[in-house]
Write a protein that holds these residues in place. Structure first.
Motif, PDB file in Angstrom:
ATOM      1  N   SER A  18       0.862  -1.184   0.000  1.00  0.00           N
ATOM      2  CA  SER A  18       0.000   0.000   0.000  1.00  0.00           C
ATOM      3  C   SER A  18       0.897   1.231   0.000  1.00  0.00           C
ATOM      4  N   PRO A  19       0.446   2.318  -0.608  1.00  0.00           N
ATOM      5  CA  PRO A  19       1.331   3.476  -0.798  1.00  0.00           C
ATOM      6  C   PRO A  19       1.784   4.081   0.530  1.00  0.00           C
ATOM      7  N   THR A  65       2.581   6.750   3.037  1.00  0.00           N
ATOM      8  CA  THR A  65       2.189   8.136   3.286  1.00  0.00           C
ATOM      9  C   THR A  65       2.764   8.666   4.590  1.00  0.00           C
ATOM     10  N   ASP A  92       8.480   4.009  -1.523  1.00  0.00           N
ATOM     11  CA  ASP A  92       7.220   4.731  -1.647  1.00  0.00           C
ATOM     12  C   ASP A  92       6.010   3.841  -1.402  1.00  0.00           C
ATOM     13  N   SER A  93       6.279   2.650  -0.884  1.00  0.00           N
ATOM     14  CA  SER A  93       5.160   1.838  -0.412  1.00  0.00           C
ATOM     15  C   SER A  93       5.656   1.010   0.764  1.00  0.00           C
TER      16      SER A  93
END
Lengths: 253, 253
Positions: A56-57, A59, A100-101
């Motif tokens: 999942s990305p 964040t 980035d994930s």
DNA sequence: CGCAATATTGACCACTCTCAATGAGGGTGG
DNA sequence: CCACCCTCATTGAGAGTGGTCAATATTGCG
């Protein structure tokens, strides 16, 4: 489950471990306030919840406020590897920055509250606050150093030493956060401990029984009381003084 | 030993791996020049030299330009733990940021050239260049993710799988830097490999012999030629496809 | 040219895994 | 409220991977 956390995360956060960390590293009042402003409010999580999952990305970074979380990765062959247990005041998500994930699952072990720090905002902020940038570097660096200690543990220590190191490690981490260093609950199962330490469940069970017979601790399901911390440290090989035996594979060169 | 490196570190540096890394991440020309300006010129190092040693004050990160370096830590019981091998283009010293002193020894395995990056200046610079800051975070994060893969390797893989993973790992790293992925020199001893992988020297030796018998590779002292990369990847368990056996300790929960 | 370090190979054995059976909670539904 | 089930934990017996010890190459260095 714990309404205090749900009601006023502001207050909790002020007194909480995230800020404990930052304070202890010399962030001054106004900088701290800025940091606090980007903390996202989250609702309490419950056993089995995933804080995030692999792929999942990415964040945010997270800090455990109360409770505990395990991080787990699925191996290519389908087996699971427990990467760590995260107690109050500890960060999760550092490994995701580069991809980035997220690269693992973060699964909640008991009712847990976390701080969410959106990484974009954290980056921006640390452009403005050199101390914050430095602190982040330190935290990442700490993670690297800790993992390399884990490497020594897995390579050089036998089952007994591993479990003793695990228990004394928990003890220290609890103590640092103001909890009892000798009396705590294991929020993870035997099987998760074994997976983490590279040992079979049965080995963990047997060793806990043996430690109890030897008067080192008293264990009752999840609850554990350490009776002889000194000796546990000694067994763990945390002791700098005389060592008790010629370790296997003693030297490199 | 390699005069090109000694004579014009500027040129070497431009073409070199450090900047290769930074370029690949989107540092633009002028920013790159700024980064290059803080790189300290160092003379070539020779086998056995210590780039830094445990407890000496932390000043700089290093990037290997040519050659190779191992990082080693002394355990409390006097045994040594090899923490890693560092090939051209790879960083050393991340674990020192948090302590303000190095936490391991960095020992040169063969004639080696490095870039020195004074950390103070690097920090300052990354205050000015957001991309650089982000890149540093990524590098630290990568280190964390890599180490957690190592954890899986030590916990879940048997001797054969570990060595196969080690060899394919080297292969990939060489390839990424433009060297042959199938034909290279092992600058480290069998004993250092064993120490790193948590195996006895004898096991390494036996396995290399067996791999050779099986036609997977040809090994002659330090030189190694991988004949069947695909199968080595398969043995290493890097393969996402069907796995050959029910791994021990298959699941956590 | 010889000594020391490194590597290879073999025999044996210990640690810990696997398999299996039993026990103990904790949750659910009748 | 209790019976039932499912997961987790405990304990025992046997087996296998890889470590230890030892002897013998092989290499490199002074």
């Amino acid at each position: 489950m714990n309404p205090v956390i749900a009601f006023n995360s502001k207050v909790v956060c002020k007194s909480c471990t995230l800020l404990g960390i930052c304070l202890s590293t010399g962030l001054s009042g106004p900088d701290l306030a800025k940091l606090e402003r980007i903390v996202k409010r989250t609702r309490p999580l419950h056993r089995g919840d995933l804080l995030f999952s692999t792929h999942s990305p990415f964040t945010s970074l997270f800090v455990v406020k109360t409770g505990s979380i395990k991080t787990v990765r699925q191996n290519p062959d389908g087996s699971e590897q427990v990467l760590g247990f995260h107690l109050p005041g500890e960060f999760i998500g550092f490994d995701a920055i580069q991809e980035d994930s997220y690269t693992c699952d973060a699964e909640v072990l008991e009712t847990t509250a976390v701080c969410e720090l959106p990484f974009d905002q954290l980056s921006e902020l640390s452009q403005l606050i050199p101390d914050l940038q430095h602190q982040l570097f330190r935290l990442l660096s700490k993670e690297i150093a800790d993992e390399s200690k884990m490497l020594s543990l897995l390579n050089r220590k036998n089952a007994e030493e591993r479990l003793a190191a695990f228990l004394t490690g928990l003890s220290c981490r609890f103590q640092r956060r103001g909890f009892s260093p000798t009396d705590f609950y294991l929020s993870m199962s035997r099987s998760e401990i074994g997976n983490y330490l590279g040992l079979a469940v049965e080995t963990i069970s047997r060793l806990l029984s043996r430690f109890q017979e030897d008067g080192l601790l008293i264990v009752n399901r999840k609850h554990i009381r350490l009776l002889n911390l000194e000796r546990l440290h000694y067994l763990a090989g945390n002791d700098t003084r005389v060592q008790r035996k010629g370790q296997q594979q003693a030297a490199g060169k």
